[in-house]
Design an enzyme around this catalytic site. Structure first.
Site, mmCIF file in Angstrom:
data_model
loop_
_atom_site.group_PDB
_atom_site.id
_atom_site.type_symbol
_atom_site.label_atom_id
_atom_site.label_comp_id
_atom_site.label_asym_id
_atom_site.label_seq_id
_atom_site.Cartn_x
_atom_site.Cartn_y
_atom_site.Cartn_z
ATOM 1 C CB SER A 49 57.213 -28.665 -32.901
ATOM 2 O OG SER A 49 57.176 -29.258 -31.460
ATOM 3 C CE LYS A 56 51.199 -22.605 -33.432
ATOM 4 N NZ LYS A 56 51.382 -23.886 -32.406
ATOM 5 C CD GLN A 100 54.036 -25.867 -31.480
ATOM 6 O OE1 GLN A 100 53.972 -24.772 -31.304
ATOM 7 N NE2 GLN A 100 53.727 -26.745 -31.741
#
Length: 935
Positions: A49, A56, A100
């Site tokens: 993650s 991102k 997420q």
């Protein structure tokens, strides 16, 4: 057959990101200060993650999107996650956010519940059920599409091969890729087959696909020989398999046997470097798209508010019938419409709410809106419609001119509701609703004031009693008790010691003389100014004797009850600017003098902290709405004679921030301009620091006729003929009062708009005469208003005049300098505002002026307590009286509120009930719980 052409996701995504960067740059140029904003909410600390989030964040930074990473610990609960989601949903500066996955928490968290809590319009991951449903129905322009399928579609389009009419095969049916991919291809006019783990003869189904999208999570499951020759192959898989040749002992492969498939396909995505980069690019694209949608709906500073349409009837029904005919919108919805966050609003049912002061802190850098005060000429006993005009004006500005607008009005006392006056929430089609909520308990502010006030009263008499019945030592031992063998002063006692000049914190070190000074307030009962209060009209409490029980040992004294809104605590609430300021003002309230002539305060009594606790909710303004759905703050309702008669500073300040620089806040000042408006400027604006833009001066034909020499007007009796027949001569003579009030308003440097509140008995000639004379004598404009019968529509001309006046030059100025002697400040008000020749301080008033000056209160502003029915002290003198000396009978101090109030005449602070009170008509329907009988 030639090998397949490689669909390079890195290159294609780079091109998309470059386009997005240009779009963001253009957005920032078009709307200065605007930046698309993305938030990523993570629970836990999974390595994968963290990696995805960093990719991102980097992409967002490159494009010019402001990205925020909110990382919560593994101990986070579902409710805590939901709070963050609610906050992000309501934050208008966040245009898109995602949670997420997976959620890495020690606690059980329902992922589906969490995802569906995201506002669909901010769900840039496209995972909510709302967005999934819209995609399934083909509403592609009104939803967000999951990023991986969206990226796959872009790759397919990059081939130049038409999608329409092709046979597409999707292998995998996950909510994130397979299912939305099916819908996306379907609504791009492909014929789609979805395959999954239960599909029979998978190889045969795959072989039918002109377009093949594979998302199974199974390494190289789809073999090359399954591929239809010339097919477009999109491989969404990321799988790790052992490879001894790699340094880390493994390699990345897709869900398709790449080396085999590229020999049969026409186009194919590599793994890695195919779909992965496109997924991130699509997230950025959705964020920019969300920001664009926001700007399309959002006009800078404009609320997206839904107004209510009125069903106007003739004749106009009763106020309560009109109130019930209009269903108010849920107050939580109104709060959201005007830009309040859920954590800033405390709901009291569906129709009222309290607004927290944290909203003011959040909005402190936003410029204020335009500030309008509604006042009136010297009224008849019937009133001239200031409240109705206030509500009609905001309905016109909001529901008809589409301006951000707030009304800020006083909360009415419950006493008159059951007495002679009835309800007070405006009237006709210009009301605050629900009327019964407005007029009864509301959210309990007046009850809190009653409790706080009476706690002070109880503390005064208890302290006198205990000081009379105990020695210094016994008194001190009880005030500073030993707990576990240790004596400690409380914080409030330490502050008292400092005021006495005793710089000690150890109770055991005080001398006998210091103990005496500390423990004894030595209150002179004859100087007690603090009375008990009750929010009920009860004439038999105007003078009482207290202390008659045997337990009080003969310590009786004469006292009285006032109506609750006459309490100084109500004035404190109205003039306070913060919780800290309220605590200080409550402590400063002077309740009596000592036998040495020193002021005794609530802080000396040790009660100020407890008062603040009792008032901690009352300080929050009450949010309600008008008939047409515009917001209203109902907060504080101090008397307009012994206090300043205006709603709270805090409500005005929050409202001015919420409406923004182009919006309007309309507040009302009690009684006529000579009283309410003068106090609004010289007391309220002095303490708030706010600068008004427009004065709306309400006048009526009947009031001008009264001031022109018409017969006496009596509440409850029919109007004499002179008031219902045209009489231009009476109107012109009575204009003298309106002229004087226009002059009074202009004395403060503010433009004046006269609102001529029309009644059905008025003629057009009378209304036109008032408007013409007003403009000739200094009014910025004067307009006829019919808002009682027509709601906002009837105040449209007034609203437009107020808009123009707000743009006119103004130079706000106060009437007097606080440093002037008390007598001089009173004289300035009497001469300039009332038109008196001079003032006369009677002996008691002269003595009080000297006492208050000596006690350090001489620099407080002045709050004149006189009749509202005349510019003079004589209520029978109408028009503009001249040649009179204004007698000042007494002067009293509201030190906590922050003013001195000279008494011109006798003031009743406890109303009585008439022979037939309003409560005869008030009842409750036990089946519907509907309140009947309010006006």
């Amino acid at each position: 057959m030639a090998p397949a052409e490689i669909l390079n996701g890195k290159e294609i995504s780079a091109q998309i990101r470059a386009r997005l960067k240009n779009q963001v740059t253009q957005l920032k140029e078009q709307v200065p200060g605007f930046t698309p904003r993305l938030a990523i909410l993570q629970v836990g600390n999974r390595d994968d993650s963290n990696l995805y989030i960093n990719v991102k964040l980097k992409a967002a930074e490159e494009i010019g999107i402001k990205a925020t990473h909110i990382k919560l610990p593994r101990t986070t609960t579902e409710s805590e996650v939901m709070k963050y989601i609610t906050s992000l949903n309501e934050d208008s500066t966040v245009h898109g956010f995602l949670v997420q996955l997976p959620l890495d928490s020690e606690n059980s968290i329902n992922t589906e519940e969490v995802i569906n809590a995201i506002a669909p319009e901010k769900d840039v991951d496209g995972l909510t059920s709302i967005n999934a449903g819209k995609l399934a129905r083909g509403d592609l322009n009104d939803c967000f599409i999951p990023c991986t399928p969206k990226g796959c579609l872009e790759l397919i389009k990059e081939t130049g091969v038409p999608i329409a009419g092709r046979h597409a095969v999707v292998v995998g049916r996950s909510k994130i890729v397979g299912a939305p991919m099916h819908d996306l291809l379907l609504w791009n006019n492909a014929t789609v087959t979805t395959c999954h783990s239960k599909t029979a003869h998978l190889d045969e189904e795959v072989n039918k696909g002109d377009i093949l999208v594979v998302a199974t999570g199974q390494p190289e499951m789809v073999k090359g020989e399954w591929i239809k020759p010339g097919a477009i192959v999109i491989d969404c898989g990321i799988n790790y398999v052992p490879d001894d040749k790699k340094p880390n002992g493994r390699k990345v492969v897709g869900d398709v046997a790449y080396d085999e498939a590229k020999e049969r396909a026409s186009f194919i995505t590599p793994v890695p470097g195919g779909v992965g980069p496109m997924t991130v690019a699509m997230l950025m694209q959705s964020t920019v798209e969300s920001a664009k949608r926001f700007l399309e709906k959002f006009k800078p500073g404009k609320w997206m508010i839904q107004y209510n349409n009125l069903n106007l009837k003739t004749p106009v029904p009763s106020d309560i019938d009109i109130s019930r005919s209009c269903k108010p919108k849920p107050i939580g919805k109104l709060a959201r419409e005007i830009g309040l966050l859920s954590e800033e609003v405390e709901l009291y049912g569906e129709t009222k709410a309290k607004v927290l002061l944290s909203a003011l802190e959040r909005l402190k850098h936003r410029p204020d809106g335009k500030y309008v005060v509604v006042t009136g000429i010297t009224p008849t006993p019937l009133g001239e419609g200031k409240s109705t005009t206030t509500i009609g004006l905001v309905q016109a500005l909001g529901a008809h001119l589409y301006q951000n607008v707030f009304a800020c009005v006083r909360q009415p006392s419950q006493g008159p509701t059951f007495g002679i006056k009835g309800g007070a929430a405006g009237g006709g089609y210009s009301q605050v609703i629900p009327m019964e909520e407005f007029n009864l308990h509301l959210t309990g502010d007046i009850h809190a004031i009653t409790a706080a006030n009476n706690l002070v009263a109880a503390a005064i008499d208890a302290r006198i009693f205990h000081e009379l019945t105990q020695t210094d030592k016994a008194l001190f031992n009880r005030l500073v008790p030993s707990v576990n063998g240790v004596r400690r002063f409380s914080d409030i006692q330490i502050r008292r010691l400092k005021r006495l000049g005793i710089e000690k914190t150890d109770p055991t070190t005080l001398t006998d003389e210091e103990i005496n000074r500390f423990a004894r307030l030595d209150i002179d009962p004859e100087t007690i100014t603090w009375q008990r209060v009750l929010d009920t009209n009860d004439r038999f409490l105007r003078k009482i004797t207290i202390g008659q029980a045997p337990t009080e040992k003969g310590h009786t004294r004469t006292a009285q009850f006032d109506i609750s809104v006459a309490s100084e605590i109500m004035a404190v609430l109205a003039l306070t600017t913060s919780l800290e300021d309220m605590r200080e003002r409550l402590g400063k309230m002077v309740v009596a003098s000592s036998k040495k002539g020193e002021p005794v305060s609530a802080e000396d009594l040790g009660v100020s902290g407890a008062l603040t606790v009792l008032m901690k909710d009352a300080i929050k303004p009450n949010l309600m709405q008008t008939l047409e759905g515009t917001p209203v703050f109902v907060h504080a309702g101090p008397f307009a004679n012994i206090a300043h008669g205006n709603s709270s500073i805090i409500a005005d300040r929050i409202a001015l921030k919420l409406v923004g620089p182009e919006g309007f806040v309309v507040t009302e000042a009690g009684f006529g301009a000579d009283i309410g408006m003068e106090k609004f400027f010289n007391i309220k604006c002095r303490y708030s620091g706010l600068c008004p833009h427009v004065v709306v001066l309400v006048a009526t034909v009947r009031a001008l006729k009264m001031h022109g020499g018409g017969p006496t007007v009596t509440a409850g009796l029919p109007l004499p003929k002179a008031y219902i027949q045209e009489n231009l001569e009476l109107v012109e003579k009575g204009f003298s009062n309106l002229k004087k009030q226009i002059e009074n308003a202009r004395m403060f440097g503010i433009p004046v708009v006269v609102a001529v509140n029309a009644f059905k008995t008025d003629t057009e000639s009378e209304l036109d005469l008032i408007s013409r004379l007003s403009r000739e004598h200094g009014a910025f404009d004067a307009v006829k208003c019919t808002h009682w019968a027509e709601g906002g529509k009837g105040a449209l001309a007034l609203a437009q005049a107020v808009q123009r006046a707000a743009q006119a030059p103004s130079s706000f100025q106060l009437l007097y300098d606080l440093k002037l002697p008390v007598e001089d400040k009173i004289r300035i008000i009497a001469q300039k505002i009332y038109g008196a020749d001079d003032i006369e301080l009677l002996p008691e008033a002269q003595h009080k002026a000297e006492v208050y000056t000596k006690q350090g209160f001489g620099n407080l502003p002045i709050c004149m307590a006189k009749t509202h029915l005349s510019l003079s002290h004589n209520p029978e003198q109408k028009g503009v009286p001249t040649g009179f000396i204004l007698p000042i009978r007494d002067i009293r101090a509201s030190v906590g509120a922050g003013f001195l109030y000279p008494l011109v005449g006798t003031m009743s602070t406890m109303p009585g009930l008439p022979t037939r009170p309003c409560f005869y008509d008030i009842d409750l329907d036990p089946e519907t719980e509907q309140v009947n009988g309010l006006f």
